[in-house]
Motif scaffolding. Sequence first.
Motif, mmCIF file in Angstrom:
data_model
loop_
_atom_site.group_PDB
_atom_site.id
_atom_site.type_symbol
_atom_site.label_atom_id
_atom_site.label_comp_id
_atom_site.label_asym_id
_atom_site.label_seq_id
_atom_site.Cartn_x
_atom_site.Cartn_y
_atom_site.Cartn_z
ATOM 1 N N ASN A 157 0.823 -1.216 0.000
ATOM 2 C CA ASN A 157 0.000 0.000 0.000
ATOM 3 C C ASN A 157 0.850 1.256 0.000
ATOM 4 N N ASP A 158 1.382 1.602 -1.151
ATOM 5 C CA ASP A 158 2.125 2.856 -1.261
ATOM 6 C C ASP A 158 1.210 4.032 -0.950
ATOM 7 N N GLY A 159 1.695 4.963 -0.178
ATOM 8 C CA GLY A 159 0.930 6.167 0.099
ATOM 9 C C GLY A 159 0.005 6.078 1.304
ATOM 10 N N LYS A 160 -0.161 4.906 1.883
ATOM 11 C CA LYS A 160 -0.997 4.797 3.084
ATOM 12 C C LYS A 160 -0.186 5.232 4.302
ATOM 13 N N SER A 161 -0.878 5.624 5.353
ATOM 14 C CA SER A 161 -0.212 6.139 6.549
ATOM 15 C C SER A 161 -0.016 5.046 7.600
ATOM 16 N N LEU A 162 0.851 5.322 8.557
ATOM 17 C CA LEU A 162 1.066 4.403 9.675
ATOM 18 C C LEU A 162 -0.234 4.250 10.461
ATOM 19 N N ASP A 163 -0.995 5.334 10.608
ATOM 20 C CA ASP A 163 -2.268 5.264 11.313
ATOM 21 C C ASP A 163 -3.203 4.262 10.633
ATOM 22 N N GLU A 164 -3.249 4.286 9.300
ATOM 23 C CA GLU A 164 -4.096 3.337 8.568
ATOM 24 C C GLU A 164 -3.589 1.915 8.749
ATOM 25 N N ALA A 165 -2.275 1.726 8.742
ATOM 26 C CA ALA A 165 -1.692 0.399 8.951
ATOM 27 C C ALA A 165 -2.063 -0.134 10.331
ATOM 28 N N ILE A 166 -1.984 0.726 11.332
ATOM 29 C CA ILE A 166 -2.294 0.320 12.705
ATOM 30 C C ILE A 166 -3.782 -0.006 12.848
ATOM 31 N N ARG A 167 -4.646 0.773 12.190
ATOM 32 C CA ARG A 167 -6.082 0.486 12.248
ATOM 33 C C ARG A 167 -6.373 -0.888 11.651
ATOM 34 N N CYS A 168 -5.716 -1.202 10.533
ATOM 35 C CA CYS A 168 -5.902 -2.515 9.915
ATOM 36 C C CYS A 168 -5.355 -3.622 10.826
ATOM 37 N N TRP A 169 -4.198 -3.369 11.459
ATOM 38 C CA TRP A 169 -3.617 -4.352 12.381
ATOM 39 C C TRP A 169 -4.556 -4.620 13.556
ATOM 40 N N LYS A 170 -5.125 -3.570 14.124
ATOM 41 C CA LYS A 170 -6.022 -3.750 15.272
ATOM 42 C C LYS A 170 -7.237 -4.586 14.875
ATOM 43 N N TYR A 171 -7.735 -4.344 13.670
ATOM 44 C CA TYR A 171 -8.846 -5.147 13.159
ATOM 45 C C TYR A 171 -8.415 -6.609 13.027
ATOM 46 N N LYS A 172 -7.256 -6.830 12.405
ATOM 47 C CA LYS A 172 -6.782 -8.179 12.111
ATOM 48 C C LYS A 172 -6.481 -8.968 13.382
ATOM 49 N N LYS A 173 -5.861 -8.329 14.367
ATOM 50 C CA LYS A 173 -5.472 -9.076 15.574
ATOM 51 C C LYS A 173 -6.681 -9.498 16.398
ATOM 52 N N GLY A 174 -7.828 -8.868 16.153
ATOM 53 C CA GLY A 174 -9.052 -9.261 16.847
ATOM 54 C C GLY A 174 -9.741 -10.459 16.214
ATOM 55 N N LEU A 175 -9.247 -10.874 15.042
ATOM 56 C CA LEU A 175 -9.862 -12.002 14.341
ATOM 57 C C LEU A 175 -9.188 -13.310 14.722
ATOM 58 N N GLN A 176 -9.935 -14.373 14.670
ATOM 59 C CA GLN A 176 -9.377 -15.694 14.893
ATOM 60 C C GLN A 176 -8.632 -16.114 13.632
ATOM 61 N N GLY A 177 -7.521 -16.813 13.813
ATOM 62 C CA GLY A 177 -6.773 -17.315 12.668
ATOM 63 C C GLY A 177 -5.494 -16.546 12.439
ATOM 64 N N SER A 178 -5.054 -16.530 11.198
ATOM 65 C CA SER A 178 -3.783 -15.908 10.820
ATOM 66 C C SER A 178 -3.803 -14.402 11.078
ATOM 67 N N HIS A 179 -2.655 -13.885 11.478
ATOM 68 C CA HIS A 179 -2.529 -12.445 11.700
ATOM 69 C C HIS A 179 -1.592 -11.818 10.677
ATOM 70 N N LYS A 180 -1.457 -12.475 9.530
ATOM 71 C CA LYS A 180 -0.634 -11.944 8.445
ATOM 72 C C LYS A 180 -1.470 -10.960 7.629
ATOM 73 N N TYR A 181 -0.808 -9.961 7.079
ATOM 74 C CA TYR A 181 -1.504 -8.957 6.270
ATOM 75 C C TYR A 181 -2.126 -9.609 5.035
ATOM 76 N N GLU A 182 -3.366 -9.210 4.744
ATOM 77 C CA GLU A 182 -4.043 -9.579 3.506
ATOM 78 C C GLU A 182 -4.756 -8.326 2.999
ATOM 79 N N ARG A 183 -4.870 -8.206 1.712
ATOM 80 C CA ARG A 183 -5.478 -7.015 1.105
ATOM 81 C C ARG A 183 -6.895 -6.771 1.641
ATOM 82 N N GLU A 184 -7.613 -7.840 1.967
ATOM 83 C CA GLU A 184 -8.982 -7.710 2.495
ATOM 84 C C GLU A 184 -9.015 -6.929 3.810
ATOM 85 N N ASP A 185 -7.883 -6.843 4.518
ATOM 86 C CA ASP A 185 -7.830 -6.120 5.790
ATOM 87 C C ASP A 185 -8.150 -4.634 5.612
ATOM 88 N N LEU A 186 -8.020 -4.142 4.387
ATOM 89 C CA LEU A 186 -8.297 -2.726 4.122
ATOM 90 C C LEU A 186 -9.766 -2.381 4.374
#
Length: 194
Positions: A157-186
Amino acid sequence: MTERPDLNKNLDSGTFRSYYYLKEELVRFCRQEGLRVSGGKEDLTKRISYYLDTGKELAPEAKAKPPSGKREITEDTLIESVPSYSERHRAFFEQRIGKRFTFNVAFQKWLRSNAGKSYGDAVIAYHSVMEEKKKGKTEIGRQFEYNTYIRDFFADNDGKSLDEAIRCWKYKKGLQGSHKYEREDLTALDRRQS
Protein backbone atom coordinates in the motif's frame (compact mmCIF):
# COMPACT_ATOMS: atom_id res chain seq x y z
CA MET A 1 -16.51 -12.18 13.18
CA THR A 2 -16.25 -13.73 16.62
CA GLU A 3 -14.92 -11.59 19.43
CA ARG A 4 -11.56 -12.49 20.89
CA PRO A 5 -12.06 -14.40 24.15
CA ASP A 6 -10.41 -13.26 27.36
CA LEU A 7 -7.36 -15.31 28.22
CA ASN A 8 -8.41 -17.66 31.02
CA LYS A 9 -7.73 -21.23 32.13
CA ASN A 10 -10.99 -22.48 30.59
CA LEU A 11 -9.79 -21.84 27.01
CA ASP A 12 -8.48 -24.75 24.99
CA SER A 13 -5.00 -24.34 23.52
CA GLY A 14 -6.26 -24.38 19.91
CA THR A 15 -8.55 -21.42 20.53
CA PHE A 16 -5.84 -19.63 22.50
CA ARG A 17 -3.30 -20.03 19.68
CA SER A 18 -5.75 -18.83 17.04
CA TYR A 19 -6.01 -15.35 18.55
CA TYR A 20 -3.45 -12.61 19.08
CA TYR A 21 -2.53 -11.69 22.66
CA LEU A 22 -0.02 -9.08 23.78
CA LYS A 23 3.00 -10.27 25.71
CA GLU A 24 1.74 -8.32 28.73
CA GLU A 25 -1.47 -10.35 28.66
CA LEU A 26 0.52 -13.59 28.52
CA VAL A 27 2.71 -12.53 31.44
CA ARG A 28 -0.32 -11.48 33.49
CA PHE A 29 -1.98 -14.86 32.86
CA CYS A 30 1.20 -16.75 33.84
CA ARG A 31 1.49 -14.78 37.08
CA GLN A 32 -2.19 -15.35 37.86
CA GLU A 33 -1.80 -19.11 37.33
CA GLY A 34 1.59 -19.41 39.09
CA LEU A 35 3.53 -20.16 35.91
CA ARG A 36 7.04 -18.91 35.11
CA VAL A 37 7.04 -15.54 33.32
CA SER A 38 10.56 -15.68 31.88
CA GLY A 39 11.32 -15.81 28.19
CA GLY A 40 9.94 -14.27 25.06
CA LYS A 41 6.46 -14.35 23.61
CA GLU A 42 7.01 -17.72 21.92
CA ASP A 43 8.15 -19.26 25.22
CA LEU A 44 5.11 -17.88 27.03
CA THR A 45 2.75 -19.09 24.30
CA LYS A 46 4.20 -22.59 24.43
CA ARG A 47 4.00 -22.62 28.24
CA ILE A 48 0.38 -21.42 28.30
CA SER A 49 -0.71 -23.87 25.58
CA TYR A 50 0.76 -26.76 27.56
CA TYR A 51 -0.95 -25.51 30.74
CA LEU A 52 -4.33 -25.17 29.00
CA ASP A 53 -4.01 -28.74 27.66
CA THR A 54 -2.71 -30.42 30.81
CA GLY A 55 -3.32 -28.12 33.78
CA LYS A 56 0.40 -28.48 34.56
CA GLU A 57 3.42 -26.26 34.11
CA LEU A 58 5.75 -27.10 31.25
CA ALA A 59 9.14 -28.09 32.64
CA PRO A 60 11.93 -25.71 31.62
CA GLU A 61 14.13 -26.91 28.79
CA ALA A 62 17.55 -28.00 29.98
CA LYS A 63 20.20 -25.92 28.31
CA ALA A 64 23.62 -27.39 27.77
CA LYS A 65 26.32 -25.27 29.31
CA PRO A 66 29.07 -24.10 26.99
CA PRO A 67 32.56 -25.27 27.85
CA SER A 68 33.99 -23.17 30.65
CA GLY A 69 37.55 -23.19 29.32
CA LYS A 70 38.91 -19.99 27.85
CA ARG A 71 40.47 -21.72 24.86
CA GLU A 72 41.50 -19.60 21.94
CA ILE A 73 39.02 -19.39 19.08
CA THR A 74 40.50 -20.11 15.67
CA GLU A 75 38.90 -20.58 12.28
CA ASP A 76 39.09 -24.35 12.89
CA THR A 77 37.33 -24.19 16.27
CA LEU A 78 33.88 -25.81 16.11
CA ILE A 79 30.77 -23.83 16.97
CA GLU A 80 29.27 -24.98 20.28
CA SER A 81 25.76 -26.46 20.47
CA VAL A 82 24.81 -23.42 22.57
CA PRO A 83 26.88 -20.69 20.92
CA SER A 84 28.28 -18.00 23.16
CA TYR A 85 28.41 -14.31 22.35
CA SER A 86 31.22 -13.41 24.74
CA GLU A 87 33.88 -10.74 24.36
CA ARG A 88 36.24 -13.50 23.26
CA HIS A 89 33.89 -14.39 20.41
CA ARG A 90 33.36 -10.74 19.51
CA ALA A 91 37.14 -10.20 19.41
CA PHE A 92 37.53 -13.18 17.04
CA PHE A 93 34.89 -11.88 14.63
CA GLU A 94 36.10 -8.27 14.78
CA GLN A 95 39.62 -9.45 13.98
CA ARG A 96 38.38 -11.39 10.91
CA ILE A 97 35.54 -9.10 9.78
CA GLY A 98 36.38 -5.68 11.17
CA LYS A 99 34.92 -3.26 13.73
CA ARG A 100 31.63 -3.16 11.79
CA PHE A 101 30.85 -6.70 13.03
CA THR A 102 27.65 -7.13 15.09
CA PHE A 103 25.86 -10.16 16.48
CA ASN A 104 22.69 -9.35 14.52
CA VAL A 105 19.64 -11.59 14.84
CA ALA A 106 20.08 -13.31 11.47
CA PHE A 107 23.70 -14.20 12.26
CA GLN A 108 22.79 -15.45 15.74
CA LYS A 109 20.18 -17.72 14.12
CA TRP A 110 22.83 -19.01 11.73
CA LEU A 111 25.20 -19.78 14.63
CA ARG A 112 22.48 -21.61 16.58
CA SER A 113 21.49 -23.77 13.64
CA ASN A 114 25.06 -24.61 12.56
CA ALA A 115 26.63 -26.12 15.66
CA GLY A 116 29.52 -28.34 14.69
CA LYS A 117 30.63 -26.19 11.76
CA SER A 118 33.80 -24.14 12.16
CA TYR A 119 34.17 -20.49 13.08
CA GLY A 120 35.83 -20.11 9.67
CA ASP A 121 32.49 -21.17 8.15
CA ALA A 122 30.81 -18.61 10.40
CA VAL A 123 32.98 -15.78 9.02
CA ILE A 124 31.94 -16.73 5.47
CA ALA A 125 28.30 -17.05 6.53
CA TYR A 126 28.39 -13.61 8.18
CA HIS A 127 29.21 -12.00 4.84
CA SER A 128 26.37 -13.94 3.16
CA VAL A 129 23.92 -12.92 5.91
CA MET A 130 24.89 -9.27 5.48
CA GLU A 131 24.49 -9.49 1.69
CA GLU A 132 21.01 -10.97 2.10
CA LYS A 133 20.14 -8.20 4.53
CA LYS A 134 21.18 -5.57 1.97
CA LYS A 135 19.11 -7.21 -0.78
CA GLY A 136 15.82 -6.74 0.93
CA LYS A 137 13.37 -8.37 3.19
CA THR A 138 14.90 -9.98 6.23
CA GLU A 139 12.93 -12.55 8.17
CA ILE A 140 11.16 -11.20 11.22
CA GLY A 141 10.70 -13.67 14.08
CA ARG A 142 7.22 -15.12 14.74
CA GLN A 143 6.98 -13.25 18.03
CA PHE A 144 7.01 -9.95 16.12
CA GLU A 145 3.73 -10.40 14.26
CA TYR A 146 2.96 -6.68 14.49
CA ASN A 147 6.27 -5.72 12.81
CA THR A 148 5.73 -8.26 10.03
CA TYR A 149 2.16 -7.06 9.48
CA ILE A 150 3.15 -3.38 9.26
CA ARG A 151 6.04 -4.13 6.87
CA ASP A 152 3.78 -6.21 4.60
CA PHE A 153 1.02 -3.57 4.76
CA PHE A 154 3.38 -0.88 3.44
CA ALA A 155 4.82 -3.20 0.79
CA ASP A 156 1.29 -3.56 -0.62
CA ASN A 157 0.00 0.00 0.00
CA ASP A 158 2.12 2.86 -1.26
CA GLY A 159 0.93 6.17 0.10
CA LYS A 160 -1.00 4.80 3.08
CA SER A 161 -0.21 6.14 6.55
CA LEU A 162 1.07 4.40 9.68
CA ASP A 163 -2.27 5.26 11.31
CA GLU A 164 -4.10 3.34 8.57
CA ALA A 165 -1.69 0.40 8.95
CA ILE A 166 -2.29 0.32 12.70
CA ARG A 167 -6.08 0.49 12.25
CA CYS A 168 -5.90 -2.51 9.91
CA TRP A 169 -3.62 -4.35 12.38
CA LYS A 170 -6.02 -3.75 15.27
CA TYR A 171 -8.85 -5.15 13.16
CA LYS A 172 -6.78 -8.18 12.11
CA LYS A 173 -5.47 -9.08 15.57
CA GLY A 174 -9.05 -9.26 16.85
CA LEU A 175 -9.86 -12.00 14.34
CA GLN A 176 -9.38 -15.69 14.89
CA GLY A 177 -6.77 -17.31 12.67
CA SER A 178 -3.78 -15.91 10.82
CA HIS A 179 -2.53 -12.44 11.70
CA LYS A 180 -0.63 -11.94 8.44
CA TYR A 181 -1.50 -8.96 6.27
CA GLU A 182 -4.04 -9.58 3.51
CA ARG A 183 -5.48 -7.02 1.10
CA GLU A 184 -8.98 -7.71 2.50
CA ASP A 185 -7.83 -6.12 5.79
CA LEU A 186 -8.30 -2.73 4.12
CA THR A 187 -12.03 -3.14 4.78
CA ALA A 188 -11.20 -2.02 8.32
CA LEU A 189 -10.51 1.47 6.91
CA ASP A 190 -13.99 1.63 5.35
CA ARG A 191 -15.65 0.56 8.60
CA ARG A 192 -14.07 3.40 10.54
CA GLN A 193 -15.22 6.01 8.05
CA SER A 194 -18.86 4.91 7.85
